[in-house]
Design a protein around this motif. Structure first.
Motif, PDB file in Angstrom:
ATOM      1  N   LEU A 218      -2.574 -41.707  32.905  1.00  0.00           N
ATOM      2  CA  LEU A 218      -2.497 -40.283  32.619  1.00  0.00           C
ATOM      3  C   LEU A 218      -3.854 -39.631  32.851  1.00  0.00           C
ATOM      4  CD1 LEU A 218      -0.337 -40.265  29.356  1.00  0.00           C
ATOM      5  CD2 LEU A 218       0.404 -39.716  31.668  1.00  0.00           C
ATOM      6  N   PRO A 219      -3.850 -38.506  33.491  1.00  0.00           N
ATOM      7  CA  PRO A 219      -5.125 -37.808  33.717  1.00  0.00           C
ATOM      8  C   PRO A 219      -5.700 -37.326  32.388  1.00  0.00           C
ATOM      9  CG  PRO A 219      -3.272 -36.447  34.401  1.00  0.00           C
ATOM     10  CD  PRO A 219      -2.709 -37.791  34.034  1.00  0.00           C
ATOM     11  N   PRO A 220      -7.022 -37.153  32.318  1.00  0.00           N
ATOM     12  CA  PRO A 220      -7.678 -36.779  31.053  1.00  0.00           C
ATOM     13  C   PRO A 220      -7.058 -35.558  30.390  1.00  0.00           C
ATOM     14  CG  PRO A 220      -9.299 -37.161  32.785  1.00  0.00           C
ATOM     15  CD  PRO A 220      -7.960 -37.283  33.424  1.00  0.00           C
ATOM     16  N   GLU A 221      -6.621 -34.600  31.193  1.00  0.00           N
ATOM     17  CA  GLU A 221      -6.092 -33.375  30.578  1.00  0.00           C
ATOM     18  C   GLU A 221      -4.794 -33.645  29.808  1.00  0.00           C
ATOM     19  OE1 GLU A 221      -6.816 -33.763  33.774  1.00  0.00           O
ATOM     20  OE2 GLU A 221      -5.324 -32.842  35.096  1.00  0.00           O
ATOM     21  N   LEU A 222      -4.092 -34.705  30.169  1.00  0.00           N
ATOM     22  CA  LEU A 222      -2.921 -35.096  29.379  1.00  0.00           C
ATOM     23  C   LEU A 222      -3.320 -36.070  28.285  1.00  0.00           C
ATOM     24  CD1 LEU A 222      -0.056 -35.637  32.014  1.00  0.00           C
ATOM     25  CD2 LEU A 222      -0.568 -33.611  30.659  1.00  0.00           C
ATOM     26  N   ASN A 223      -4.167 -37.008  28.665  1.00  0.00           N
ATOM     27  CA  ASN A 223      -4.586 -38.072  27.766  1.00  0.00           C
ATOM     28  C   ASN A 223      -5.261 -37.554  26.498  1.00  0.00           C
ATOM     29  OD1 ASN A 223      -4.349 -40.806  27.598  1.00  0.00           O
ATOM     30  ND2 ASN A 223      -6.406 -41.208  28.334  1.00  0.00           N
ATOM     31  N   ARG A 224      -5.984 -36.478  26.622  1.00  0.00           N
ATOM     32  CA  ARG A 224      -6.741 -36.014  25.465  1.00  0.00           C
ATOM     33  C   ARG A 224      -5.890 -35.132  24.552  1.00  0.00           C
ATOM     34  NH1 ARG A 224     -11.827 -32.986  27.588  1.00  0.00           N
ATOM     35  NH2 ARG A 224     -11.848 -34.784  28.957  1.00  0.00           N
ATOM     36  N   ARG A 225      -4.638 -34.970  24.900  1.00  0.00           N
ATOM     37  CA  ARG A 225      -3.770 -34.142  24.059  1.00  0.00           C
ATOM     38  C   ARG A 225      -3.155 -34.924  22.905  1.00  0.00           C
ATOM     39  NH1 ARG A 225      -0.077 -30.958  28.338  1.00  0.00           N
ATOM     40  NH2 ARG A 225       0.997 -30.344  26.460  1.00  0.00           N
ATOM     41  N   PHE A 226      -3.316 -36.241  22.929  1.00  0.00           N
ATOM     42  CA  PHE A 226      -2.769 -37.014  21.814  1.00  0.00           C
ATOM     43  C   PHE A 226      -3.767 -38.078  21.379  1.00  0.00           C
ATOM     44  CE2 PHE A 226      -1.208 -38.827  25.795  1.00  0.00           C
ATOM     45  CZ  PHE A 226      -1.658 -40.134  25.693  1.00  0.00           C
ATOM     46  N   CYS A 227      -3.516 -38.629  20.190  1.00  0.00           N
ATOM     47  CA  CYS A 227      -4.383 -39.689  19.671  1.00  0.00           C
ATOM     48  C   CYS A 227      -3.979 -41.017  20.296  1.00  0.00           C
ATOM     49  CB  CYS A 227      -4.246 -39.748  18.153  1.00  0.00           C
ATOM     50  SG  CYS A 227      -5.121 -41.154  17.431  1.00  0.00           S
ATOM     51  N   GLY A 228      -4.963 -41.692  20.878  1.00  0.00           N
ATOM     52  CA  GLY A 228      -4.687 -42.959  21.541  1.00  0.00           C
ATOM     53  C   GLY A 228      -4.335 -44.072  20.567  1.00  0.00           C
ATOM     54  N   LYS A 229      -4.623 -43.840  19.318  1.00  0.00           N
ATOM     55  CA  LYS A 229      -4.376 -44.880  18.332  1.00  0.00           C
ATOM     56  C   LYS A 229      -3.021 -44.708  17.636  1.00  0.00           C
ATOM     57  CE  LYS A 229      -7.052 -47.573  15.075  1.00  0.00           C
ATOM     58  NZ  LYS A 229      -8.235 -47.606  14.217  1.00  0.00           N
ATOM     59  N   CYS A 230      -2.792 -43.511  17.115  1.00  0.00           N
ATOM     60  CA  CYS A 230      -1.560 -43.330  16.332  1.00  0.00           C
ATOM     61  C   CYS A 230      -0.528 -42.465  17.054  1.00  0.00           C
ATOM     62  CB  CYS A 230      -1.879 -42.743  14.962  1.00  0.00           C
ATOM     63  SG  CYS A 230      -2.367 -41.018  14.971  1.00  0.00           S
ATOM     64  N   SER A 231      -0.866 -42.009  18.256  1.00  0.00           N
ATOM     65  CA  SER A 231       0.064 -41.228  19.078  1.00  0.00           C
ATOM     66  C   SER A 231       0.405 -39.856  18.511  1.00  0.00           C
ATOM     67  CB  SER A 231       1.369 -41.985  19.346  1.00  0.00           C
ATOM     68  OG  SER A 231       1.119 -43.087  20.171  1.00  0.00           O
ATOM     69  N   ALA A 232      -0.378 -39.379  17.568  1.00  0.00           N
ATOM     70  CA  ALA A 232      -0.143 -38.035  17.060  1.00  0.00           C
ATOM     71  C   ALA A 232      -0.489 -37.016  18.147  1.00  0.00           C
ATOM     72  CB  ALA A 232      -0.993 -37.779  15.831  1.00  0.00           C
ATOM     73  N   TYR A 233       0.323 -35.983  18.248  1.00  0.00           N
ATOM     74  CA  TYR A 233      -0.046 -34.904  19.157  1.00  0.00           C
ATOM     75  C   TYR A 233      -1.137 -34.100  18.472  1.00  0.00           C
ATOM     76  CZ  TYR A 233       0.092 -31.236  22.542  1.00  0.00           C
ATOM     77  OH  TYR A 233      -0.275 -30.353  23.532  1.00  0.00           O
ATOM     78  N   LEU A 234      -2.270 -33.966  19.125  1.00  0.00           N
ATOM     79  CA  LEU A 234      -3.430 -33.389  18.476  1.00  0.00           C
ATOM     80  C   LEU A 234      -3.490 -31.873  18.642  1.00  0.00           C
ATOM     81  CD1 LEU A 234      -6.004 -36.107  19.542  1.00  0.00           C
ATOM     82  CD2 LEU A 234      -4.893 -35.849  17.306  1.00  0.00           C
ATOM     83  N   LYS A 235      -3.554 -31.201  17.501  1.00  0.00           N
ATOM     84  CA  LYS A 235      -3.667 -29.752  17.523  1.00  0.00           C
ATOM     85  C   LYS A 235      -4.947 -29.354  16.810  1.00  0.00           C
ATOM     86  CE  LYS A 235       1.306 -29.111  17.458  1.00  0.00           C
ATOM     87  NZ  LYS A 235       2.468 -28.660  16.691  1.00  0.00           N
ATOM     88  N   PRO A 236      -5.857 -28.742  17.551  1.00  0.00           N
ATOM     89  CA  PRO A 236      -7.126 -28.321  16.949  1.00  0.00           C
ATOM     90  C   PRO A 236      -6.863 -27.451  15.726  1.00  0.00           C
ATOM     91  CG  PRO A 236      -7.153 -27.964  19.315  1.00  0.00           C
ATOM     92  CD  PRO A 236      -5.752 -28.363  18.953  1.00  0.00           C
ATOM     93  N   GLY A 237      -7.575 -27.709  14.645  1.00  0.00           N
ATOM     94  CA  GLY A 237      -7.408 -26.917  13.439  1.00  0.00           C
ATOM     95  C   GLY A 237      -6.308 -27.449  12.547  1.00  0.00           C
ATOM     96  N   GLU A 238      -5.466 -28.325  13.084  1.00  0.00           N
ATOM     97  CA  GLU A 238      -4.428 -28.924  12.253  1.00  0.00           C
ATOM     98  C   GLU A 238      -4.751 -30.387  11.980  1.00  0.00           C
ATOM     99  OE1 GLU A 238      -0.345 -28.143  13.309  1.00  0.00           O
ATOM    100  OE2 GLU A 238      -0.891 -26.164  14.037  1.00  0.00           O
ATOM    101  N   ASN A 239      -4.520 -31.214  12.984  1.00  0.00           N
ATOM    102  CA  ASN A 239      -4.818 -32.633  12.763  1.00  0.00           C
ATOM    103  C   ASN A 239      -5.953 -33.120  13.662  1.00  0.00           C
ATOM    104  OD1 ASN A 239      -3.541 -32.592  15.175  1.00  0.00           O
ATOM    105  ND2 ASN A 239      -1.891 -33.985  14.627  1.00  0.00           N
ATOM    106  N   LEU A 240      -6.620 -32.187  14.289  1.00  0.00           N
ATOM    107  CA  LEU A 240      -7.709 -32.558  15.184  1.00  0.00           C
ATOM    108  C   LEU A 240      -8.949 -31.752  14.868  1.00  0.00           C
ATOM    109  CD1 LEU A 240      -8.861 -33.837  17.868  1.00  0.00           C
ATOM    110  CD2 LEU A 240      -7.977 -31.825  19.004  1.00  0.00           C
ATOM    111  N   SER A 241     -10.059 -32.443  14.776  1.00  0.00           N
ATOM    112  CA  SER A 241     -11.311 -31.695  14.761  1.00  0.00           C
ATOM    113  C   SER A 241     -12.185 -32.187  15.900  1.00  0.00           C
ATOM    114  CB  SER A 241     -12.006 -31.789  13.400  1.00  0.00           C
ATOM    115  OG  SER A 241     -12.705 -32.980  13.300  1.00  0.00           O
ATOM    116  N   VAL A 242     -12.822 -31.270  16.541  1.00  0.00           N
ATOM    117  CA  VAL A 242     -13.651 -31.581  17.692  1.00  0.00           C
ATOM    118  C   VAL A 242     -15.085 -31.225  17.362  1.00  0.00           C
ATOM    119  CG1 VAL A 242     -14.048 -31.172  20.140  1.00  0.00           C
ATOM    120  CG2 VAL A 242     -11.733 -31.026  19.229  1.00  0.00           C
ATOM    121  N   ARG A 243     -15.961 -32.171  17.553  1.00  0.00           N
ATOM    122  CA  ARG A 243     -17.378 -31.906  17.309  1.00  0.00           C
ATOM    123  C   ARG A 243     -18.185 -32.309  18.516  1.00  0.00           C
ATOM    124  NH1 ARG A 243     -17.234 -34.554  11.908  1.00  0.00           N
ATOM    125  NH2 ARG A 243     -15.937 -33.125  10.742  1.00  0.00           N
ATOM    126  N   LEU A 244     -19.312 -31.666  18.615  1.00  0.00           N
ATOM    127  CA  LEU A 244     -20.229 -32.004  19.682  1.00  0.00           C
ATOM    128  C   LEU A 244     -21.290 -32.926  19.116  1.00  0.00           C
ATOM    129  CD1 LEU A 244     -20.690 -31.309  22.651  1.00  0.00           C
ATOM    130  CD2 LEU A 244     -22.163 -29.441  21.914  1.00  0.00           C
TER     131      LEU A 244
END
Ligand SMILES: [Zn+2]
Length: 93
Positions: free
Chosen positions: A42-68
């Protein structure tokens, strides 16, 4: 690898996005199984939409936090607590 596999994976991930919580994981799992079965990476733009470990669909502000951190994006899945580092994507093509 085939274009239509990617289309189907993307479709499944879109379903995961719009569906209610309980089911979204199933769509992600279906998409991952499809990729695995067809040996499609899967290309990164698809791959980064879910958690590779638990397969949760990641939604920023809900179950995903992104930090630099250290010049990389760190994706933190709040569902299973896993971290994933992503290079900063500056590609536009
Ligand atoms: Zn997770």
């Amino acid at each position: 690898m085939s274009e239509s596999v990617l289309k189907r994976a993307e479709y499944l991930l879109d379903q995961a996005k719009i569906t209610k919580d309980g089911l979204s994981k199933r769509y992600v799992i279906l998409a991952r199984k499809l990729a695995m079965r067809t040996r499609t990476r899967l290309p990164p733009e698809l791959n980064r939409r879910f958690c590779g470990k638990c397969s949760a669909y990641l939604k920023p502000g809900e179950n995903l936090s992104v930090r630099l951190h250290g010049g990389k994006l760190v994706y933190y899945c709040k569902e299973c607590g896993s971290h994933r580092r992503m290079p900063l994507h500056n590609k536009s093509h």
